[in-house]
Scaffold this active site. Structure first.
Site, PDB file in Angstrom:
ATOM      1  N   LYS A 115       0.830  -1.218   0.000  1.00  5.70           N
ATOM      2  CA  LYS A 115       0.000   0.000   0.000  1.00  5.70           C
ATOM      3  C   LYS A 115       0.861   1.262   0.000  1.00  5.70           C
ATOM      4  O   LYS A 115       0.465   2.265  -0.590  1.00  5.70           O
ATOM      5  CB  LYS A 115      -0.984  -0.004   1.166  1.00  5.70           C
ATOM      6  CG  LYS A 115      -2.022  -1.101   1.007  1.00  5.70           C
ATOM      7  CD  LYS A 115      -3.417  -0.714   1.428  1.00  5.70           C
ATOM      8  CE  LYS A 115      -4.373  -1.803   0.950  1.00  5.70           C
ATOM      9  NZ  LYS A 115      -5.702  -1.743   1.484  1.00  5.70           N
ATOM     10  N   LYS A 197      -3.276 -10.533  -6.311  1.00  7.05           N
ATOM     11  CA  LYS A 197      -4.620 -10.874  -5.836  1.00  7.05           C
ATOM     12  C   LYS A 197      -5.659  -9.919  -6.404  1.00  7.05           C
ATOM     13  O   LYS A 197      -5.350  -8.758  -6.699  1.00  7.05           O
ATOM     14  CB  LYS A 197      -4.673 -10.899  -4.302  1.00  7.05           C
ATOM     15  CG  LYS A 197      -4.696  -9.546  -3.639  1.00  7.05           C
ATOM     16  CD  LYS A 197      -5.287  -9.621  -2.224  1.00  7.05           C
ATOM     17  CE  LYS A 197      -5.478  -8.206  -1.684  1.00  7.05           C
ATOM     18  NZ  LYS A 197      -6.417  -8.047  -0.628  1.00  7.05           N
ATOM     19  N   LYS A 200     -10.290  -4.858  -4.519  1.00 10.04           N
ATOM     20  CA  LYS A 200     -11.333  -3.896  -4.846  1.00 10.04           C
ATOM     21  C   LYS A 200     -10.784  -2.497  -5.063  1.00 10.04           C
ATOM     22  O   LYS A 200     -11.456  -1.653  -5.637  1.00 10.04           O
ATOM     23  CB  LYS A 200     -12.438  -3.916  -3.788  1.00 10.04           C
ATOM     24  CG  LYS A 200     -12.030  -3.511  -2.391  1.00 10.04           C
ATOM     25  CD  LYS A 200     -13.263  -3.400  -1.522  1.00 10.04           C
ATOM     26  CE  LYS A 200     -13.258  -4.309  -0.313  1.00 10.04           C
ATOM     27  NZ  LYS A 200     -12.242  -3.975   0.696  1.00 10.04           N
TER      28      LYS A 200
HETATM   29  P1  ATP Z   1      -8.352  -3.272  -0.547  1.00 18.24           P
HETATM   30  O1  ATP Z   1      -8.115  -3.471  -1.999  1.00 18.24           O
HETATM   31  O2  ATP Z   1      -9.069  -2.009  -0.210  1.00 18.24           O
HETATM   32  O3  ATP Z   1      -7.150  -3.526   0.305  1.00 18.24           O
HETATM   33  P2  ATP Z   1      -9.399  -5.905  -0.471  1.00 18.24           P
HETATM   34  O4  ATP Z   1     -10.179  -6.159  -1.718  1.00 18.24           O
HETATM   35  O5  ATP Z   1      -8.050  -6.492  -0.369  1.00 18.24           O
HETATM   36  O6  ATP Z   1      -9.375  -4.358  -0.159  1.00 18.24           O
HETATM   37  P3  ATP Z   1     -10.267  -6.315   2.247  1.00 18.24           P
HETATM   38  O7  ATP Z   1     -11.346  -5.475   2.795  1.00 18.24           O
HETATM   39  O8  ATP Z   1      -8.878  -5.959   2.610  1.00 18.24           O
HETATM   40  O9  ATP Z   1     -10.344  -6.401   0.659  1.00 18.24           O
HETATM   41  O10 ATP Z   1     -10.532  -7.835   2.585  1.00 18.24           O
HETATM   42  C1  ATP Z   1     -11.725  -8.375   3.048  1.00 18.24           C
HETATM   43  C2  ATP Z   1     -11.624  -9.876   3.118  1.00 18.24           C
HETATM   44  O11 ATP Z   1     -11.569 -10.415   1.794  1.00 18.24           O
HETATM   45  C3  ATP Z   1     -10.369 -10.393   3.820  1.00 18.24           C
HETATM   46  O12 ATP Z   1     -10.698 -11.532   4.578  1.00 18.24           O
HETATM   47  C4  ATP Z   1      -9.455 -10.757   2.703  1.00 18.24           C
HETATM   48  O13 ATP Z   1      -8.534 -11.750   3.062  1.00 18.24           O
HETATM   49  C5  ATP Z   1     -10.442 -11.265   1.669  1.00 18.24           C
HETATM   50  N1  ATP Z   1      -9.924 -11.108   0.317  1.00 18.24           N
HETATM   51  C6  ATP Z   1      -9.566  -9.931  -0.268  1.00 18.24           C
HETATM   52  N2  ATP Z   1      -9.140 -10.142  -1.522  1.00 18.24           N
HETATM   53  C7  ATP Z   1      -9.240 -11.492  -1.742  1.00 18.24           C
HETATM   54  C8  ATP Z   1      -8.942 -12.336  -2.867  1.00 18.24           C
HETATM   55  N3  ATP Z   1      -8.479 -11.827  -3.986  1.00 18.24           N
HETATM   56  N4  ATP Z   1      -9.171 -13.664  -2.741  1.00 18.24           N
HETATM   57  C9  ATP Z   1      -9.652 -14.179  -1.599  1.00 18.24           C
HETATM   58  N5  ATP Z   1      -9.927 -13.437  -0.504  1.00 18.24           N
HETATM   59  C10 ATP Z   1      -9.743 -12.118  -0.568  1.00 18.24           C
END
Ligand code: ATP
Ligand code: LTN
Length: 335
Positions: A115, A197, A200
């Site tokens: 980040k 990964k 969002k």
């Molecule tokens: P950001 O992009 O804002 O960091 P994010 O999409 O990574 O957000 P989080 O809110 O950080 O999402 O994660 C919420 C949940 O979703 C966590 O348990 C995280 O491990 C899971 N998660 C996020 N991205 C993935 C992915 N690509 N595959 C599986 N699990 C995921």
């Protein structure tokens, strides 16, 4: 929460529209845990402001996230659903835990490194201490298990280290939690760069499937997913050249309740085009009922505010007990 059941805590940040990765890696797995465990699920709005947000958007997305939790099958009658910032104990415990966390430990966090690289103009202290707040979230509820995607396991590890360090000094104050990974779907990859990964906050929306995407858009995104030029449908999880196909096979496997290996056998010999159409259809059919529920629930703002108000009451009560215990241990005068 009843005393005899084991406890679960988890949450998602309202930092963007929820992706298929969030759903498959996290929320979906929470649903089946509700009967066996005492569960609390929160909208992690305090974590979200570690990256700049538009205030009105954040408010809207926090409500939408709650509606989505419920639409996915999280039942407010069974689980505690609340907004993190409604319980000030999270910030209070985070301060204490920050005094038991080392700079070196936080510097090693890959999420912080990623980040910081993405937001070079705003490498703030909150981004750095993010895992401390996350540890507070979990430890306040004495959670035994934390169901998250693979990317969060490092944060669970540091939470365990902090809890053990505190317990070693003051006796058994905290339950040392364990991360709970989904058996499949724990790491869904970006459609545009399948070595990263699905996230969002990806600046390229083609990289992720949002749970709110139009069904035609989902089909287009899957069709334009990056694959390889080999043209062979095989599941080779350790071969990065196959990362795109491996990812689509994994997604298809979770959506149709089977294994990536079995999907590969089913589609062996077929072209990528036909396979991608089948994956898109499986995703749309999986999301459709959730969307119908979501569209209904999001209309009912008074129901939603009722749910998060009641949730906060219970969450505050449980958390305050833990916080008072901590305050006593460190030598504060508890009112
Ligand atoms: P950001 O992009 O804002 O960091 P994010 O999409 O990574 O957000 P989080 O809110 O950080 O999402 O994660 C919420 C949940 O979703 C966590 O348990 C995280 O491990 C899971 N998660 C996020 N991205 C993935 C992915 N690509 N595959 C599986 N699990 C995921
Ligand atoms: N960091 C998590 C969101 C989160 C969380 C938590 C998850 C904040 N606090 C406590 C589980 C338990 C993420 O998914 N990025």
């Amino acid at each position: 929460m009843e005393e005899h059941k084991k406890r679960i805590f988890s949450g998602v940040q309202p930092s963007g529209t929820i992706t298929l990765g969030n759903y498959l890696g996290a929320i979906r797995n929470w649903v089946s845990l509700q009967d066996k465990y005492d569960c609390a699920f929160a909208m992690m709005d305090m974590h979200t402001i570690t990256v700049r947000q538009t205030p009105a958007e954040l408010r809207k997305r926090t409500q939408e996230l709650l509606a989505l939790y419920i639409a996915c099958g999280i039942d407010p009658g069974k689980s505690i659903l609340f907004i993190q910032s409604h319980n000030s104990a999270h910030a209070e415990l985070a301060w204490v835990l920050g005094c038991y966390t080392y700079m070196g430990e936080l510097q090693r966090m890959t999420q912080f490194k990623d980040k910081s690289a993405h937001h070079e103009d705003n490498i703030n202290a909150g981004l750095f201490t993010y895992p401390v707040l996350m540890a507070a979230d979990i430890l306040l509820y004495n959670a035994d298990y934390v169901p998250v995607g693979k990317d969060q396991m490092q944060h669970i590890e540091i939470c365990r280290d902090i809890a053990q360090r505190f317990n070693a000094l003051y006796g058994d104050v905290f339950t040392v939690p364990e991360g709970l990974l989904a058996s499949s779907g724990a790491k869904i990859m970006s459609l545009q760069d399948p070595t990263k990964k699905m996230s969002k906050s990806d600046t390229n929306p083609k990289g992720y499937i949002s749970m709110m995407d139009d069904f035609n858009v989902i089909a287009q995104k899957v069709k334009s997913a990056v694959t390889d030029s080999e043209g062979v449908i095989e599941y080779r999880p350790d071969d990065t050249a196959k990362a795109g196909i491996n990812n689509l096979l994994s997604i298809m496997a979770v959506m149709t309740a089977t294994t990536p290996e079995a999907v590969a056998v089913q589609f062996a010999g077929q072209g990528y085009g036909a396979f991608k159409s089948a994956v898109a259809e499986a995703i749309v059919e999986g999301i459709r009922p959730i969307r119908e529920e979501y569209d209904r629930i999001i209309q009912d703002k008074s129901y939603l505010s009722d749910v998060y108000t009641r949730g906060a009451e219970t969450a505050c009560r449980i958390a305050r007990r833990t916080l008072n215990k901590v305050y006593k241990k460190v030598g504060f005068i508890v009112k």
